[in-house]
Design a protein around this motif. Structure first.
Motif, PDB file in Angstrom:
ATOM      1  N   LYS A   1       0.837  -1.203   0.000  1.00 27.94           N
ATOM      2  CA  LYS A   1       0.000   0.000   0.000  1.00 27.94           C
ATOM      3  C   LYS A   1       0.872   1.254   0.000  1.00 27.94           C
ATOM      4  O   LYS A   1       0.613   2.199  -0.747  1.00 27.94           O
ATOM      5  CB  LYS A   1      -0.929   0.002   1.219  1.00 27.94           C
ATOM      6  N   LEU A   2       1.914   1.265   0.821  1.00 28.40           N
ATOM      7  CA  LEU A   2       2.814   2.423   0.863  1.00 28.40           C
ATOM      8  C   LEU A   2       3.533   2.621  -0.472  1.00 28.40           C
ATOM      9  O   LEU A   2       3.715   3.754  -0.922  1.00 28.40           O
ATOM     10  CB  LEU A   2       3.828   2.271   1.999  1.00 28.40           C
ATOM     11  N   ALA A   3       3.916   1.534  -1.128  1.00 26.37           N
ATOM     12  CA  ALA A   3       4.582   1.634  -2.429  1.00 26.37           C
ATOM     13  C   ALA A   3       3.637   2.236  -3.466  1.00 26.37           C
ATOM     14  O   ALA A   3       4.046   3.092  -4.262  1.00 26.37           O
ATOM     15  CB  ALA A   3       5.076   0.261  -2.866  1.00 26.37           C
ATOM     16  N   LEU A   4       2.376   1.804  -3.466  1.00 32.69           N
ATOM     17  CA  LEU A   4       1.401   2.357  -4.405  1.00 32.69           C
ATOM     18  C   LEU A   4       1.154   3.840  -4.147  1.00 32.69           C
ATOM     19  O   LEU A   4       1.050   4.637  -5.089  1.00 32.69           O
ATOM     20  CB  LEU A   4       0.085   1.586  -4.327  1.00 32.69           C
ATOM     21  N   GLU A   5       1.080   4.222  -2.878  1.00 27.52           N
ATOM     22  CA  GLU A   5       0.896   5.632  -2.538  1.00 27.52           C
ATOM     23  C   GLU A   5       2.082   6.467  -3.011  1.00 27.52           C
ATOM     24  O   GLU A   5       1.913   7.559  -3.547  1.00 27.52           O
ATOM     25  CB  GLU A   5       0.696   5.795  -1.028  1.00 27.52           C
ATOM     26  N   SER A   6       3.292   5.946  -2.837  1.00 24.19           N
ATOM     27  CA  SER A   6       4.490   6.655  -3.294  1.00 24.19           C
ATOM     28  C   SER A   6       4.499   6.792  -4.808  1.00 24.19           C
ATOM     29  O   SER A   6       4.849   7.844  -5.344  1.00 24.19           O
ATOM     30  CB  SER A   6       5.755   5.929  -2.834  1.00 24.19           C
ATOM     31  N   LYS A   7       4.114   5.722  -5.495  1.00 24.92           N
ATOM     32  CA  LYS A   7       4.067   5.753  -6.960  1.00 24.92           C
ATOM     33  C   LYS A   7       3.070   6.802  -7.435  1.00 24.92           C
ATOM     34  O   LYS A   7       3.358   7.586  -8.346  1.00 24.92           O
ATOM     35  CB  LYS A   7       3.700   4.375  -7.495  1.00 24.92           C
ATOM     36  N   ARG A   8       1.879   6.839  -6.824  1.00 22.26           N
ATOM     37  CA  ARG A   8       0.866   7.837  -7.190  1.00 22.26           C
ATOM     38  C   ARG A   8       1.378   9.252  -6.959  1.00 22.26           C
ATOM     39  O   ARG A   8       1.149  10.141  -7.772  1.00 22.26           O
ATOM     40  CB  ARG A   8      -0.418   7.607  -6.387  1.00 22.26           C
ATOM     41  N   GLU A   9       2.080   9.448  -5.849  1.00 22.35           N
ATOM     42  CA  GLU A   9       2.617  10.773  -5.535  1.00 22.35           C
ATOM     43  C   GLU A   9       3.621  11.224  -6.594  1.00 22.35           C
ATOM     44  O   GLU A   9       3.599  12.371  -7.038  1.00 22.35           O
ATOM     45  CB  GLU A   9       3.276  10.767  -4.153  1.00 22.35           C
ATOM     46  N   VAL A  10       4.484  10.321  -7.031  1.00 29.04           N
ATOM     47  CA  VAL A  10       5.459  10.653  -8.073  1.00 29.04           C
ATOM     48  C   VAL A  10       4.747  10.941  -9.379  1.00 29.04           C
ATOM     49  O   VAL A  10       5.100  11.895 -10.101  1.00 29.04           O
ATOM     50  CB  VAL A  10       6.494   9.512  -8.245  1.00 29.04           C
ATOM     51  N   GLU A  11       3.722  10.155  -9.702  1.00 26.02           N
ATOM     52  CA  GLU A  11       2.971  10.381 -10.937  1.00 26.02           C
ATOM     53  C   GLU A  11       2.252  11.727 -10.919  1.00 26.02           C
ATOM     54  O   GLU A  11       2.175  12.410 -11.935  1.00 26.02           O
ATOM     55  CB  GLU A  11       1.970   9.247 -11.164  1.00 26.02           C
ATOM     56  N   GLU A  12       1.744  12.128  -9.760  1.00 20.39           N
ATOM     57  CA  GLU A  12       1.011  13.390  -9.648  1.00 20.39           C
ATOM     58  C   GLU A  12       1.945  14.596  -9.546  1.00 20.39           C
ATOM     59  O   GLU A  12       1.676  15.641 -10.116  1.00 20.39           O
ATOM     60  CB  GLU A  12       0.088  13.361  -8.427  1.00 20.39           C
ATOM     61  N   ASN A  13       3.021  14.457  -8.788  1.00 22.16           N
ATOM     62  CA  ASN A  13       3.883  15.604  -8.482  1.00 22.16           C
ATOM     63  C   ASN A  13       5.243  15.562  -9.165  1.00 22.16           C
ATOM     64  O   ASN A  13       6.014  16.505  -9.040  1.00 22.16           O
ATOM     65  CB  ASN A  13       4.103  15.707  -6.966  1.00 22.16           C
ATOM     66  N   GLY A  14       5.554  14.463  -9.813  1.00 22.41           N
ATOM     67  CA  GLY A  14       6.879  14.314 -10.408  1.00 22.41           C
ATOM     68  C   GLY A  14       7.897  13.931  -9.344  1.00 22.41           C
ATOM     69  O   GLY A  14       7.579  13.786  -8.168  1.00 22.41           O
ATOM     70  N   SER A  15       9.102  13.748  -9.780  1.00 20.44           N
ATOM     71  CA  SER A  15      10.162  13.366  -8.847  1.00 20.44           C
ATOM     72  C   SER A  15      11.281  14.393  -8.896  1.00 20.44           C
ATOM     73  O   SER A  15      11.313  15.256  -9.763  1.00 20.44           O
ATOM     74  CB  SER A  15      10.717  11.978  -9.201  1.00 20.44           C
ATOM     75  N   THR A  16      12.199  14.310  -7.957  1.00 20.98           N
ATOM     76  CA  THR A  16      13.340  15.213  -7.891  1.00 20.98           C
ATOM     77  C   THR A  16      14.588  14.449  -8.302  1.00 20.98           C
ATOM     78  O   THR A  16      14.876  13.397  -7.723  1.00 20.98           O
ATOM     79  CB  THR A  16      13.514  15.749  -6.446  1.00 20.98           C
ATOM     80  N   PRO A  17      15.311  14.949  -9.297  1.00 21.90           N
ATOM     81  CA  PRO A  17      16.536  14.260  -9.709  1.00 21.90           C
ATOM     82  C   PRO A  17      17.537  14.170  -8.560  1.00 21.90           C
ATOM     83  O   PRO A  17      17.640  15.073  -7.729  1.00 21.90           O
ATOM     84  CB  PRO A  17      17.084  15.132 -10.848  1.00 21.90           C
ATOM     85  N   TRP A  18      18.291  13.068  -8.531  1.00 25.42           N
ATOM     86  CA  TRP A  18      19.248  12.824  -7.464  1.00 25.42           C
ATOM     87  C   TRP A  18      20.265  13.961  -7.336  1.00 25.42           C
ATOM     88  O   TRP A  18      20.607  14.374  -6.237  1.00 25.42           O
ATOM     89  CB  TRP A  18      19.957  11.489  -7.676  1.00 25.42           C
ATOM     90  N   LEU A  19      20.741  14.501  -8.443  1.00 22.22           N
ATOM     91  CA  LEU A  19      21.743  15.578  -8.371  1.00 22.22           C
ATOM     92  C   LEU A  19      21.196  16.809  -7.657  1.00 22.22           C
ATOM     93  O   LEU A  19      21.922  17.469  -6.914  1.00 22.22           O
ATOM     94  CB  LEU A  19      22.244  15.934  -9.768  1.00 22.22           C
ATOM     95  N   LYS A  20      19.918  17.105  -7.848  1.00 20.80           N
ATOM     96  CA  LYS A  20      19.312  18.235  -7.153  1.00 20.80           C
ATOM     97  C   LYS A  20      19.200  17.961  -5.654  1.00 20.80           C
ATOM     98  O   LYS A  20      19.467  18.837  -4.830  1.00 20.80           O
ATOM     99  CB  LYS A  20      17.933  18.542  -7.755  1.00 20.80           C
ATOM    100  N   VAL A  21      18.801  16.741  -5.303  1.00 19.76           N
ATOM    101  CA  VAL A  21      18.736  16.351  -3.882  1.00 19.76           C
ATOM    102  C   VAL A  21      20.114  16.457  -3.258  1.00 19.76           C
ATOM    103  O   VAL A  21      20.288  17.026  -2.172  1.00 19.76           O
ATOM    104  CB  VAL A  21      18.170  14.928  -3.722  1.00 19.76           C
ATOM    105  N   LYS A  22      21.118  15.938  -3.953  1.00 13.71           N
ATOM    106  CA  LYS A  22      22.494  15.969  -3.438  1.00 13.71           C
ATOM    107  C   LYS A  22      22.973  17.403  -3.273  1.00 13.71           C
ATOM    108  O   LYS A  22      23.640  17.728  -2.291  1.00 13.71           O
ATOM    109  CB  LYS A  22      23.401  15.186  -4.390  1.00 13.71           C
TER     110      LYS A  22
END
Length: 95
Positions: A67-88
């Protein structure tokens, strides 16, 4: 076994009692499907549960993880993700 006898059987044991009564405790868990606590210095530190109970707990944990994995996937689909270099770049000194 009467209710009075059940009331006198502890649902938790000290670590010393576990060493002294392991065969009895394992029998209660295996055949009586009891969940028995183990204490050390008066504080709970572990539980002994049957294989069936452990399997049920692991299934439940897998469902929650899914359930948590599906929620995370939906969040990325809705809001996009942050590239690793930006996080770093933002948190590099902390990481």
């Amino acid at each position: 076994m009467s209710q009075n006898e059940k009331a006198q059987i502890p649902s938790s044991y000290t670590s010393r009692e576990v060493r002294e009564q392991l065969a009895t405790i394992l029998g209660r868990v295996q055949h009586g499907h009891e969940r028995l606590g183990i204490t050390r210095n008066g504080k709970p530190v572990a539980y002994i549960v049957s294989i069936e109970d452990l399997s049920a707990l692991e299934e439940l944990e897998d469902l929650v993880d899914g359930k948590l994995a599906l929620e995370s996937k939906r969040e990325v689909e809705e809001n996009g993700s942050t590239p690793w270099l930006k996080v770093k770049e933002q948190f590099g000194k902390i990481l």
